[in-house]
Write a protein that holds these residues in place. Structure first.
Motif, PDB file in Angstrom:
ATOM      1  N   ALA A  81       0.923  -1.287  -0.197  1.00  0.00           N
ATOM      2  CA  ALA A  81       0.074   0.132  -0.070  1.00  0.00           C
ATOM      3  C   ALA A  81       0.996   1.126   0.051  1.00  0.00           C
ATOM      4  O   ALA A  81       1.972   1.244   0.233  1.00  0.00           O
ATOM      5  CB  ALA A  81      -0.993   0.030   1.254  1.00  0.00           C
ATOM      6  N   VAL A  82       0.074   2.482  -0.326  1.00  0.00           N
ATOM      7  CA  VAL A  82       0.954   3.639  -0.297  1.00  0.00           C
ATOM      8  C   VAL A  82      -0.241   4.724   0.415  1.00  0.00           C
ATOM      9  O   VAL A  82      -1.288   4.708   0.464  1.00  0.00           O
ATOM     10  CB  VAL A  82       1.248   4.156  -1.938  1.00  0.00           C
ATOM     11  N   ALA A  83       0.638   5.791   0.870  1.00  0.00           N
ATOM     12  CA  ALA A  83      -0.154   7.041   1.350  1.00  0.00           C
ATOM     13  C   ALA A  83      -0.255   7.879   0.127  1.00  0.00           C
ATOM     14  O   ALA A  83       0.523   8.113  -0.675  1.00  0.00           O
ATOM     15  CB  ALA A  83       0.582   7.550   2.547  1.00  0.00           C
ATOM     16  N   ALA A  84      -1.754   8.420  -0.199  1.00  0.00           N
ATOM     17  CA  ALA A  84      -1.802   9.321  -0.957  1.00  0.00           C
ATOM     18  C   ALA A  84      -2.619  10.489  -0.455  1.00  0.00           C
ATOM     19  O   ALA A  84      -3.236  10.365   0.529  1.00  0.00           O
ATOM     20  CB  ALA A  84      -2.556   8.647  -2.400  1.00  0.00           C
ATOM     21  N   GLY A  85      -2.505  11.563  -1.391  1.00  0.00           N
ATOM     22  CA  GLY A  85      -3.309  12.726  -0.600  1.00  0.00           C
ATOM     23  C   GLY A  85      -3.374  13.943  -1.376  1.00  0.00           C
ATOM     24  O   GLY A  85      -2.719  13.983  -2.519  1.00  0.00           O
ATOM     25  N   SER A  86      -4.290  14.719  -1.056  1.00  0.00           N
ATOM     26  CA  SER A  86      -4.599  15.963  -1.881  1.00  0.00           C
ATOM     27  C   SER A  86      -5.070  16.966  -0.926  1.00  0.00           C
ATOM     28  O   SER A  86      -5.792  16.881   0.109  1.00  0.00           O
ATOM     29  CB  SER A  86      -6.012  15.672  -2.884  1.00  0.00           C
ATOM     30  N   LEU A  87      -4.849  18.076  -1.457  1.00  0.00           N
ATOM     31  CA  LEU A  87      -5.156  19.283  -0.838  1.00  0.00           C
ATOM     32  C   LEU A  87      -6.510  19.920  -1.431  1.00  0.00           C
ATOM     33  O   LEU A  87      -6.324  20.244  -2.721  1.00  0.00           O
ATOM     34  CB  LEU A  87      -3.994  20.393  -0.941  1.00  0.00           C
ATOM     35  N   ASN A  88      -7.529  20.076  -0.711  1.00  0.00           N
ATOM     36  CA  ASN A  88      -8.909  20.613  -1.109  1.00  0.00           C
ATOM     37  C   ASN A  88      -9.024  21.951  -0.730  1.00  0.00           C
ATOM     38  O   ASN A  88      -9.354  22.173   0.504  1.00  0.00           O
ATOM     39  CB  ASN A  88     -10.019  19.558  -1.002  1.00  0.00           C
ATOM     40  N   LEU A  89      -9.211  22.792  -1.760  1.00  0.00           N
ATOM     41  CA  LEU A  89      -9.456  24.417  -1.388  1.00  0.00           C
ATOM     42  C   LEU A  89     -10.722  24.750  -1.882  1.00  0.00           C
ATOM     43  O   LEU A  89     -11.135  24.546  -3.207  1.00  0.00           O
ATOM     44  CB  LEU A  89      -8.364  25.318  -1.725  1.00  0.00           C
ATOM     45  N   PHE A 127     -14.706  23.377  -4.563  1.00  0.00           N
ATOM     46  CA  PHE A 127     -13.615  22.630  -4.037  1.00  0.00           C
ATOM     47  C   PHE A 127     -12.550  22.404  -5.391  1.00  0.00           C
ATOM     48  O   PHE A 127     -13.109  21.811  -6.477  1.00  0.00           O
ATOM     49  CB  PHE A 127     -13.669  21.473  -3.266  1.00  0.00           C
ATOM     50  N   ARG A 128     -11.442  22.810  -5.125  1.00  0.00           N
ATOM     51  CA  ARG A 128     -10.469  22.468  -6.150  1.00  0.00           C
ATOM     52  C   ARG A 128      -9.515  21.657  -5.305  1.00  0.00           C
ATOM     53  O   ARG A 128      -8.981  21.819  -4.470  1.00  0.00           O
ATOM     54  CB  ARG A 128      -9.650  23.804  -6.786  1.00  0.00           C
ATOM     55  N   SER A 129      -8.976  20.498  -6.132  1.00  0.00           N
ATOM     56  CA  SER A 129      -8.253  19.354  -5.611  1.00  0.00           C
ATOM     57  C   SER A 129      -6.946  19.376  -6.189  1.00  0.00           C
ATOM     58  O   SER A 129      -6.933  19.360  -7.363  1.00  0.00           O
ATOM     59  CB  SER A 129      -8.864  17.968  -5.883  1.00  0.00           C
TER      60      SER A 129
END
Length: 169
Positions: A141-149, A158-160
Motif C-alpha cells: 500500500a501507499v499513502a496518497a493525498g490531496s489538498l482541497n480548497l 472545491f479544487r483538488s
C-alpha cells in the motif's frame, strides 16, 4: 596499486553518500515522499504576487498487519498586501491505496484554520500535520493525498491538488 585503491575508496564513498541522500525520508519506520505544487489565488488578478508554494510529505508504514499513513503540509503564501479570507473551506484528504483501490481515507479540516491566517509580518506561511489513517491489510500500500480548497469568491467549489504518493510499504 595504492593509487587505484584510493580512487576506489573515494568512488565507493561517493556512491554510498549518493544512495543515502536518495533514500526516502523516514521517521519512526515511515517511508515518505515529498512533492511541491504552485497554486494561484484565483480571485486575485492584481500587481502583487499571489501564488502559494505548497510542499507535502506523504508517509506510510506497515506494523503488525496494519498500514498507517499521514501527511505533513507546508506552504509559503502571498504577503499581507492581498488581505486575507482566501478560502471558504479547506481540508487535506489522506488515503491509503492498495491494488489501485482506496482502502481507507479521512478528511482533515484542521488545515483550514491555519491556511487563512498570516503571521505578525502579514505573510501567509504555515504548516499542518494531519492525523493518522490506518487500514488492516496485507497488500502493498501507499499513502496518497490531496489538498482541497474552496477558494472564496470564485464560485467553483472545491479544487483538488494531488501530491506524490509515499513509497510502497
Amino acid at each position: 596499486m595504492r593509487k587505484l585503491t584510493s580512487v576506489s575508496v573515494v568512488v565507493s564513498a561517493a556512491l554510498t553518500a549518493g544512495m543515502v541522500a536518495a533514500a526516502p525520508a523516514s521517521a519512526g519506520g515511515y517511508r515518505c515522499s515529498s512533492s511541491t505544487r504552485e497554486l494561484d489565488t484565483p480571485q486575485y488578478d492584481g500587481p502583487w504576487p499571489d501564488n502559494w508554494r505548497v510542499t507535502t510529505t506523504l508517509c506510510a508504514k506497515r506494523s503488525k498487519g496494519r498500514v498507517y499513513a499521514y501527511a505533513r503540509v507546508r506552504w509559503d503564501g502571498p504577503n499581507g498586501a492581498l488581505g486575507g479570507g482566501f478560502t471558504n473551506d479547506a481540508y487535506f484528504l489522506v488515503r491509503i491505496r492498495a491494488a489501485g483501490k482506496v482502502k481507507a481515507s479521512k478528511r482533515f479540516h484542521g488545515i483550514e484554520s491555519r491556511w487563512d491566517h498570516s503571521d505578525s509580518n502579514g505573510n501567509y506561511n504555515g504548516s499542518y500535520r494531519t492525523g493518522t489513517v490506518s487500514w488492516k491489510g496485507r497488500t502493498a500500500a501507499v499513502a496518497a493525498g490531496s489538498l482541497n480548497l474552496e477558494w472564496a469568491d470564485d464560485g467553483k467549489g472545491f479544487r483538488s491538488t494531488s501530491f506524490t504518493s509515499s513509497p510502497r510499504v
